[in-house]
Motif scaffolding. Structure first.
Motif, PDB file in Angstrom:
ATOM      1  N   ASN A  37      15.100  18.615  35.427  1.00  0.00           N
ATOM      2  CA  ASN A  37      15.489  17.251  35.795  1.00  0.00           C
ATOM      3  C   ASN A  37      16.477  17.250  36.960  1.00  0.00           C
ATOM      4  N   ARG A  38      16.221  18.130  37.937  1.00  0.00           N
ATOM      5  CA  ARG A  38      17.042  18.236  39.143  1.00  0.00           C
ATOM      6  C   ARG A  38      18.473  18.646  38.841  1.00  0.00           C
ATOM      7  N   GLU A  39      18.673  19.364  37.752  1.00  0.00           N
ATOM      8  CA  GLU A  39      20.005  19.822  37.372  1.00  0.00           C
ATOM      9  C   GLU A  39      19.943  21.279  36.922  1.00  0.00           C
ATOM     10  N   VAL A  91      15.770  25.101  36.986  1.00  0.00           N
ATOM     11  CA  VAL A  91      16.190  23.729  37.256  1.00  0.00           C
ATOM     12  C   VAL A  91      15.393  22.799  36.355  1.00  0.00           C
ATOM     13  N   PRO A 150      24.204  19.168  39.705  1.00  0.00           N
ATOM     14  CA  PRO A 150      23.069  18.837  40.571  1.00  0.00           C
ATOM     15  C   PRO A 150      22.523  20.080  41.274  1.00  0.00           C
ATOM     16  N   GLU A 151      21.208  20.154  41.391  1.00  0.00           N
ATOM     17  CA  GLU A 151      20.580  21.352  41.942  1.00  0.00           C
ATOM     18  C   GLU A 151      20.977  21.607  43.388  1.00  0.00           C
ATOM     19  N   SER A 152      21.450  20.588  44.120  1.00  0.00           N
ATOM     20  CA  SER A 152      21.861  20.789  45.504  1.00  0.00           C
ATOM     21  C   SER A 152      23.077  21.705  45.611  1.00  0.00           C
TER      22      SER A 152
END
Length: 420
Positions: free
Chosen positions: A316-318, A314, A281-283
Motif C-alpha cells: 500500500n505504498r508504505e 512495499v 512512505p515508500e518514497s
C-alpha cells in the motif's frame, strides 16, 4: 418711446452657501487626485493587493536543521509467539485471552488417542526386546560355560595323554612294553594336543559369536528406546506450554475443536519487550537505515529509539519498519496502541532555514515573495533539505529576511503585491 426694464431690476446679495460651494468641489477633486498619486507612489508597480490577515510570514534564521520523516505507527510485542498443535486431535484451551501466564505453564492440551496408543505399543515392544536381551545374555553365559567345560576336559585329557607318554618312555627303556603300545601312547598324546587346541579355538569363537549377538540385541533395544523416547516427547508436547511469560493474546481455534497437526492454537504476548511498528512512505524507503534515531511520541511522553528492522517489501505504498526502544517508568503500553514518530534522517549544522509552508508547493520551491515594507516582491530561490517544520535555503535569502510562507496562488504571479 418705449422704456426698458431696468427700472424693474433689483440688486440681490450672493448667499453664503454659494460662496463656499465651488471651493469645496475643487478641494474634493484635489483630494482624490492626491490620494491616487499617493497610492500609485506607495505601491510602485504593484498590480495586486492582499490583506495581511490572509498571509503567513516567517523570518529566515541560521541554525541546525534536522531532516526527518513524520509518520505514525503502533505498539507491537517484540516477542509474540504463536503456539501450534503437534498432532491431530481434540484441543482443550485452558487459558483465556488476557490471562497472565508464566513460562512453562500449560495453556492448552490436545487429546490424541492414536498417538497415546502407539506409544503404549512401542513401550510394550521395548519391554519384550529388553527381556529377549536378558535371555540372550543368560544363553550366552550358558554356552560359554559349556565351551569352557569342553576346554577343561580337553586339558585333562591332554595331561593324561602326556603322563601316559612319559610312562611309556620309561617302560620302553626297560623293555617292559611293546613298541606298538609305546607308539600308541605317543598317538594318544598328539590326539589330546589337537583336541585341546581345537577346544581353545572353539571357546574363542563362541565368545566372539556371543558378544556379536549380544551387541546386535543391545542395538535393537537402543533403536526401540529412541522410538519410545520420540513418542513420549510427542505425547508430552500434546500439553502446549507457554514459551514466555506474558498474557494470552487470542484464541486461534475453537474450544474442543478437532484440529490437525501444525494448526495455530493461540498466541502468547511477551509484555516485557515492546517495539514500535511504523508505516513509512515508500518514497523515503531508500533513505532508511538500521540504527537511525527515532523519536516516539506517546501523547505528551517522548522516547528515543532506533530502527531495528526494515521490511524489504512495499505494501500500500508504505514500508514497514520496527523501532526498538527502552521502556521507562510510568509507560503503560498495550498491544496495537497508536503513536506518532519522527525518523531522524540527517542533522545539518548551521544552515540558513525558514519555517516550512505552502509556498514550497505553490512556488515549486523556486520562487518566494519577500516582504519589503508594505510590498511583497517576488524572488527566485534555491531550497535544500526539508524537515517537517523547516526548509533549508541555499540561495535567494539571508538571515533576517521575511518571507511569505503561505500559499501564493492568489498573487497571480505578480512581480510585486501590496500587503494592506
Amino acid at each position: 418711446m418705449i422704456k426698458d426694464t431696468s427700472g424693474q431690476d433689483t440688486v440681490v446679495a450672493p448667499s453664503k452657501v454659494a460662496q463656499f460651494k465651488q471651493p469645496v468641489i475643487w478641494g474634493g477633486i484635489a483630494f482624490v487626485l492626491f490620494a491616487f498619486v499617493w497610492t500609485t507612489f506607495s505601491s510602485g508597480r504593484a498590480s495586486a493587493s492582499i490583506p495581511r490577515s490572509e498571509l503567513r510570514f516567517a523570518t529566515l534564521t541560521q541554525g541546525d536543521l534536522v531532516r526527518d520523516i513524520a509518520t505514525a505507527g503502533k505498539i507491537v510485542a517484540a516477542n509474540a509467539p504463536v503456539l501450534y498443535s503437534t498432532d491431530k486431535g481434540t484441543v482443550t484451551l485452558l487459558a483465556k485471552p488476557g490471562d497472565q501466564v508464566q513460562q512453562g505453564d500449560v495453556v492448552a492440551k490436545v487429546d490424541s488417542p492414536s498417538l497415546v496408543n502407539n506409544l503404549k505399543q512401542q513401550q510394550a515392544l521395548l519391554e519384550g526386546m529388553k527381556s529377549n536381551l536378558e535371555q540372550a545374555r543368560l544363553d550366552a553365559r550358558r554356552d560359554q560355560i559349556k565351551a569352557e567345560q569342553t576346554l577343561d576336559m580337553a586339558r585333562v585329557d591332554l595331561d593324561a595323554a602326556d603322563r601316559e607318554s612319559r610312562r611309556g618312555d620309561q617302560l620302553i627303556e626297560n623293555s617292559l612294553i611293546s613298541k606298538i603300545d609305546f607308539e600308541k601312547s605317543k598317538d594318544d598324546l598328539k590326539k589330546a594336543k589337537l583336541l585341546f587346541a581345537h577346544a581353545e579355538q572353539e571357546v574363542s569363537l563362541i565368545k566372539d559369536t556371543l558378544s556379536f549377538e549380544l551387541k546386535n540385541r543391545a542395538a535393537e533395544v537402543s533403536r526401540q528406546q529412541l522410538v519410545v523416547n520420540e513418542l513420549e516427547r510427542q505425547v508430552a508436547a500434546l500439553a502446549i506450554k507457554a514459551p514466555v511469560s506474558g498474557i494470552i493474546g487470542n484464541w486461534l481455534t475453537e474450544q474442543k475443536a478437532r484440529i490437525d497437526a501444525s494448526t495455530p492454537v493461540l498466541t502468547v504476548v511477551d509484555l516485557s519487550a515492546f517495539e514500535a511498528e511504523l508505516a513509512v512512505p515508500e518514497s523515503y524507503a531508500d533513505e532508511l537505515g538500521i540504527g537511525m534515531d527515532v523519536e516516539l511520541s506517546f501523547g505528551a511522553l517522548k522516547v528515543m529509539g532506533q530502527l531495528s528492522s526494515i521490511s524489504p517489501e512495499v505494501r500500500n505504498r508504505e514500508v514497514t519498519a520496527r523501532v526498538r526502544f527502552d521502556q521507562v517508568d510510568g509507560m503503560k503500553l498495550r498491544q496495537n496502541q497508536r503513536l506518532s514518530a519522527r525518523v531522524l534522517l540527517e542533522n545539518r549544522k548551521d544552515v540558513l532555514m525558514v519555517k516550512r509552508g505552502a509556498f514550497v508547493a505553490s512556488g515549486g520551491g523556486r520562487e518566494v515573495y519577500a516582504v519589503q515594507g508594505e510590498v511583497a516582491v517576488k524572488h527566485e530561490i534555491v531550497l535544500g533539505a526539508r524537515s517537517t517544520s523547516h526548509v533549508e535555503v541555499i540561495d535567494g535569502g539571508k538571515p533576517g529576511d521575511v518571507w511569505v510562507i503561505s500559499s501564493t496562488q492568489d498573487f497571480e504571479d505578480a512581480e510585486e503585491v501590496l500587503i494592506r
